[in-house]
Motif scaffolding. Structure first.
Motif, short mmCIF file in Angstrom:
data_model
loop_
_atom_site.label_atom_id
_atom_site.label_comp_id
_atom_site.label_asym_id
_atom_site.label_seq_id
_atom_site.Cartn_x
_atom_site.Cartn_y
_atom_site.Cartn_z
N GLU A 182 0.83 -1.21 0.00
CA GLU A 182 0.00 0.00 0.00
C GLU A 182 0.86 1.26 0.00
OE1 GLU A 182 -3.68 -2.04 2.54
OE2 GLU A 182 -2.03 -1.01 3.57
N LEU A 183 1.95 1.21 0.75
CA LEU A 183 2.85 2.37 0.81
C LEU A 183 3.50 2.63 -0.55
CD1 LEU A 183 4.30 4.58 2.40
CD2 LEU A 183 6.01 2.88 3.08
N ASN A 184 3.96 1.57 -1.22
CA ASN A 184 4.59 1.71 -2.54
C ASN A 184 3.61 2.28 -3.56
OD1 ASN A 184 7.04 0.74 -1.59
ND2 ASN A 184 6.60 -1.38 -2.18
N TRP A 185 2.38 1.76 -3.53
CA TRP A 185 1.35 2.25 -4.45
C TRP A 185 1.08 3.74 -4.22
CZ3 TRP A 185 -3.47 4.51 -4.19
CH2 TRP A 185 -4.22 4.51 -5.37
N TYR A 186 0.99 4.13 -2.95
CA TYR A 186 0.74 5.53 -2.60
C TYR A 186 1.88 6.43 -3.10
CZ TYR A 186 0.52 9.76 0.24
OH TYR A 186 0.50 11.07 0.66
N GLN A 187 3.11 5.98 -2.90
CA GLN A 187 4.27 6.79 -3.31
C GLN A 187 4.32 6.96 -4.84
OE1 GLN A 187 7.38 4.53 -1.40
NE2 GLN A 187 7.32 5.79 0.45
N ARG A 188 3.96 5.90 -5.57
CA ARG A 188 3.92 5.99 -7.04
C ARG A 188 2.86 7.00 -7.49
NH1 ARG A 188 4.23 0.31 -6.88
NH2 ARG A 188 2.02 0.20 -7.42
N GLU A 189 1.71 6.93 -6.83
CA GLU A 189 0.62 7.84 -7.19
C GLU A 189 0.98 9.29 -6.85
OE1 GLU A 189 -2.13 7.29 -8.92
OE2 GLU A 189 -1.23 5.33 -9.23
N GLN A 190 1.70 9.49 -5.77
CA GLN A 190 2.11 10.83 -5.38
C GLN A 190 3.03 11.44 -6.44
OE1 GLN A 190 0.02 12.13 -3.23
NE2 GLN A 190 1.57 12.88 -1.83
N LYS A 191 3.92 10.63 -6.97
CA LYS A 191 4.82 11.11 -8.03
C LYS A 191 4.04 11.50 -9.27
CE LYS A 191 8.86 8.42 -6.55
NZ LYS A 191 9.77 7.30 -6.89
N VAL A 234 0.91 12.49 -9.37
CA VAL A 234 0.17 13.72 -9.08
C VAL A 234 1.08 14.94 -9.23
CG1 VAL A 234 -0.98 15.04 -7.25
CG2 VAL A 234 -1.50 12.62 -7.55
N LYS A 235 2.31 14.83 -8.77
CA LYS A 235 3.26 15.94 -8.87
C LYS A 235 3.59 16.26 -10.33
CE LYS A 235 5.48 15.40 -4.35
NZ LYS A 235 6.74 15.04 -3.64
N LYS A 236 3.73 15.22 -11.14
CA LYS A 236 4.04 15.43 -12.56
C LYS A 236 2.92 16.19 -13.25
CE LYS A 236 7.02 11.39 -13.32
NZ LYS A 236 7.11 10.08 -14.02
N VAL A 237 1.70 15.81 -12.92
CA VAL A 237 0.54 16.45 -13.54
C VAL A 237 0.42 17.90 -13.10
CG1 VAL A 237 -1.98 16.43 -13.67
CG2 VAL A 237 -0.70 14.28 -13.80
N SER A 238 0.70 18.14 -11.81
CA SER A 238 0.51 19.49 -11.26
C SER A 238 1.66 20.44 -11.59
CB SER A 238 0.36 19.40 -9.73
OG SER A 238 1.51 18.82 -9.14
#
Length: 414
Positions: free
Chosen positions: A392-401, A403-407
């Motif tokens: 779950e932590l790895n999935w969250y960290q991938r999604e955070q990256k 989100v940052k790319k999009v923003s």
């Protein structure tokens, strides 16, 4: 002794010139409940309402609410002890079916038994005779027997079966009046029901009969709950109830509570000032969490065991989607907003985001503050965050990256 307890001083300091040691009078004084540190105002409000009910000769209801560990049960126990000491009758019930308390666990049948003083009677015929004595009519008698889950013959069952829903409600209102009349006759002054957020729908409908109107009997009905399940906000059926919200305790009250608790364990509070201060800081105004932290010699590192067990049990019983959402929210931080949640909900392709967020609020672990969500307590947030596994932590960290790319703005063309 009561004055000394209230002002938190020794009895001797109030009787400096007494020719006889104060402890000699101890056997003449009834045992008093432990003090509710920091809850003097709430206790005074409850005493005032109890007195008003007595003078006005009308029933009143109180809705006491706050987060887990805020001290609702202690207030109930304290008020009950003082009421009993005054020679009045008290009925205490609790809706938590997961523990074995000294109080009776609530059900409609047990509630009626307590009000009729038949909970100790084993003979079924005696119970039927008592119900018949109190009931206003033959139909209300049959309906009470049904609510007590006692067997009815075929004709009696058919009689109740053909009644309309409105007629059944009328009978239930009549039963509530009969029960309150008999309770007042038996000198009952206080009825408390703790953890009403765990009431089932039929139980809630029955309790409403006693809350939505004032009876001409001097009885105070005290209902206590956490803000969860159907009680995220105060429902309409509690409109007549006097509401008391339990806020977090101030540092002075927490310090007094910590010293009292340490000394009750046979320890000297002066030697444990460092532990007390750390525990107070982490407890963030919650008396129950404070006591749990004081049990550890390392309050700056540990999390309250009882709270960990409770939250772990709650997460296990929840739908997988809801458990995952709470964990992801905990990874975001103590506070988070709708946009952050919506991103993860869309990625996981779960059902309606609004529905899932509402379910999250109903757990009582998260509350909504004007424009953002926040975990109900920092320790609750820490415990849920610790439940996150590596996947779950790895999935969250991938999604955070992502989100940052999009923003982030694309500056290449500049």
């Amino acid at each position: 002794m009561n004055l000394a307890q209230y002002f938190q001083v020794s009895v001797e300091s109030l009787l400096p010139n007494s020719p006889i040691p104060a402890w000699l009078y101890g056997h003449l004084i009834k045992t008093t409940p432990p003090p509710c540190f920091g809850r003097d105002w709430e206790l005074h409000q409850l005493h005032t309402l109890l007195s008003f009910v007595e003078s006005d000769q009308k029933s009143k209801s109180v809705y006491l609410f706050g987060m887990i560990g805020a001290g609702k049960t202690l207030l109930i126990d304290t008020l009950s002890a003082y009421t009993k000491a005054a020679g009045k009758g008290v009925i205490n019930l609790i809706c938590d079916r997961g523990i074995k308390p000294e109080k009776s666990v609530f059900s409609i049948a047990i509630f009626i038994e307590k009000l009729l003083h038949i909970n100790e009677i084993k003979d079924e015929q005696q119970i039927r005779n008592k119900v018949n004595l109190v009931s206003s009519s033959t139909l209300s008698n049959l309906r009470t027997i049904q609510l007590l889950e006692l067997p009815l013959n075929e004709n009696q069952q058919q009689t109740l079966k053909v009644l309309s829903a409105n007629r059944v409600r009328e009978l239930d209102h009549m039963i509530a009046y009969d029960l309150m009349s008999y309770a007042a006759h038996k000198n009952i002054a206080l009825i408390t029901i703790d953890d009403i957020h765990q009431l089932s729908a039929p139980e809630t409908r029955f309790i409403r009969l006693f809350i939505e109107r004032e009876f001409t009997h001097p009885i105070l009905i005290l209902l206590a709950a956490q803000e969860k399940n159907q009680l995220i906000t105060q429902p309409d059926w509690l409109a007549l109830a006097h509401s008391i919200a339990l806020k977090t305790l101030n540092t002075q009250a927490l310090n007094s509570l910590a010293k009292q608790y340490i000394e009750s364990q046979g320890l000297c509070s002066a030697k444990y000032q460092s532990r007390i201060q750390i525990a107070i800081e982490r407890a963030a105004g919650n008396p129950s969490f404070l006591q749990q932290l004081l049990l550890s010699s390392h309050p700056h590192l540990v999390l309250p065991e009882k709270l960990q067990h409770l939250i772990s049990t709650m997460l296990t019983k929840m739908p997988i989607e809801l458990t995952l959402l709470l964990k992801l929210a905990a990874l975001i931080g103590l506070t988070f907003n709708v946009e952050q949640l919506n991103h993860f909900i869309r990625k996981k392709q779960t059902y309606s985001a609004l529905c899932l967020i509402q379910k999250m609020l109903s757990t009582g672990l998260v509350v909504y503050k004007s424009d953002h969500f926040i975990f109900c307590h920092p320790l609750v947030w820490e415990i849920i965050k610790n439940q996150v596994n590596k996947v779950e932590l790895n999935w969250y960290q991938r999604e955070q990256k992502e989100v940052k790319k999009v923003s982030e703005p694309n500056l290449t063309r500049y």
